[in-house]
Design a protein around this motif. Structure first.
Motif, PDB file in Angstrom:
ATOM      1  N   TYR A  93      39.796  45.226  32.668  1.00 21.69           N
ATOM      2  CA  TYR A  93      39.681  45.190  34.122  1.00 21.69           C
ATOM      3  C   TYR A  93      40.137  43.845  34.684  1.00 21.69           C
ATOM      4  O   TYR A  93      39.332  43.045  35.127  1.00 21.69           O
ATOM      5  CB  TYR A  93      38.239  45.478  34.539  1.00 21.69           C
ATOM      6  CG  TYR A  93      37.782  46.838  34.101  1.00 21.69           C
ATOM      7  CD1 TYR A  93      38.093  47.962  34.851  1.00 21.69           C
ATOM      8  CD2 TYR A  93      37.083  47.012  32.911  1.00 21.69           C
ATOM      9  CE1 TYR A  93      37.708  49.227  34.448  1.00 21.69           C
ATOM     10  CE2 TYR A  93      36.690  48.276  32.488  1.00 21.69           C
ATOM     11  CZ  TYR A  93      37.005  49.369  33.267  1.00 21.69           C
ATOM     12  OH  TYR A  93      36.631  50.617  32.852  1.00 21.69           O
TER      13      TYR A  93
ATOM     14  N   TYR B 127      40.687  46.835  41.394  1.00 18.50           N
ATOM     15  CA  TYR B 127      40.039  47.673  40.393  1.00 18.50           C
ATOM     16  C   TYR B 127      41.005  48.467  39.514  1.00 18.50           C
ATOM     17  O   TYR B 127      40.563  49.322  38.749  1.00 18.50           O
ATOM     18  CB  TYR B 127      39.014  48.625  41.032  1.00 18.50           C
ATOM     19  CG  TYR B 127      37.955  47.884  41.812  1.00 18.50           C
ATOM     20  CD1 TYR B 127      37.002  47.103  41.164  1.00 18.50           C
ATOM     21  CD2 TYR B 127      37.935  47.935  43.201  1.00 18.50           C
ATOM     22  CE1 TYR B 127      36.048  46.399  41.878  1.00 18.50           C
ATOM     23  CE2 TYR B 127      36.977  47.241  43.927  1.00 18.50           C
ATOM     24  CZ  TYR B 127      36.030  46.480  43.266  1.00 18.50           C
ATOM     25  OH  TYR B 127      35.091  45.780  43.969  1.00 18.50           O
TER      26      TYR B 127
ATOM     27  N   ASP C 169      39.075  43.167  38.562  1.00 16.80           N
ATOM     28  CA  ASP C 169      37.711  43.668  38.602  1.00 16.80           C
ATOM     29  C   ASP C 169      36.947  43.302  39.858  1.00 16.80           C
ATOM     30  O   ASP C 169      35.735  43.368  39.893  1.00 16.80           O
ATOM     31  CB  ASP C 169      36.940  43.193  37.376  1.00 16.80           C
ATOM     32  CG  ASP C 169      36.789  41.680  37.328  1.00 16.80           C
ATOM     33  OD1 ASP C 169      37.455  41.002  38.121  1.00 16.80           O
ATOM     34  OD2 ASP C 169      36.013  41.194  36.493  1.00 16.80           O
TER      35      ASP C 169
ATOM     36  N   THR D 292      42.918  49.247  36.324  1.00 16.51           N
ATOM     37  CA  THR D 292      42.665  48.843  34.944  1.00 16.51           C
ATOM     38  C   THR D 292      43.983  48.501  34.252  1.00 16.51           C
ATOM     39  O   THR D 292      45.059  48.889  34.702  1.00 16.51           O
ATOM     40  CB  THR D 292      41.975  49.961  34.147  1.00 16.51           C
ATOM     41  OG1 THR D 292      42.871  51.069  34.024  1.00 16.51           O
ATOM     42  CG2 THR D 292      40.672  50.400  34.797  1.00 16.51           C
TER      43      THR D 292
END
Length: 166
Positions: free
Chosen positions: A106, A73, A109, A75
């Motif tokens: 992302y 996660y 992600d 970024t």
């Protein structure tokens, strides 16, 4: 009279093309070849199958002085802030443009992904995204300046967790 009619569209065309030219130059300056990513992945797989400690420098086909581990996660903005630079591994300008939108913000992600970014003298030389089912690097601190980084694979059933040797 005809020349004046042609000058205005020509000037408008130039004005519209300037941002694209600047953007393309930015793409060219940020692009890394990422040669060695596949070789690194193969060497990592071989090292993990041995179930023995290994040195990260033995696996990397490029020279590096710093490794940054990004957890799931993270970024793209966080990655750029942590490393202090902007880079892309995209091989096409269109891919680069998509990466610069919300679609590329992302790259990790999913909980199943982690990224290793190898740097040399402030530049990214290798960017590898790995599935955590292959090798889970989340036990490692984010930034390491140790090229002699000793790692130990630990089998945790469905995945191999990588940790540092003390």
């Amino acid at each position: 009279m005809n020349k004046k009619k042609l000058i205005i569209p020509f000037i408008l065309l130039i004005i519209l093309l300037i941002p694209f030219g600047i953007s393309y130059f930015s793409y060219q300056s940020q692009q890394i070849s990422n040669e060695g990513a596949e070789a690194f992945s193969q060497r990592l797989q071989a090292a993990l199958s041995d179930h023995k400690p290994f040195k990260m420098s033995d696996l990397t086909p490029v020279d590096w002085d710093k490794i940054v581990v990004f957890h799931p996660y993270a970024t793209k903005s966080e990655m750029e802030k942590t490393t202090g630079i902007t880079w892309t591994t995209r091989t096409s300008y269109v891919g680069y443009l998509l990466e610069r939108t919300f679609l590329g913000e992302y790259p990790l992600d999913d909980d199943s992904l982690n990224k290793l970014v190898f740097m040399k003298e402030g530049s990214v030389v290798l960017d590898v995204t790995l599935n955590r089912s292959t090798a889970d690097f989340t036990a490692i601190q984010e930034i390491r300046h140790d090229q002699e980084l000793q790692l130990a694979p630990e089998d945790h059933g469905h995945k191999i967790v990588i940790s540092t040797l003390k």
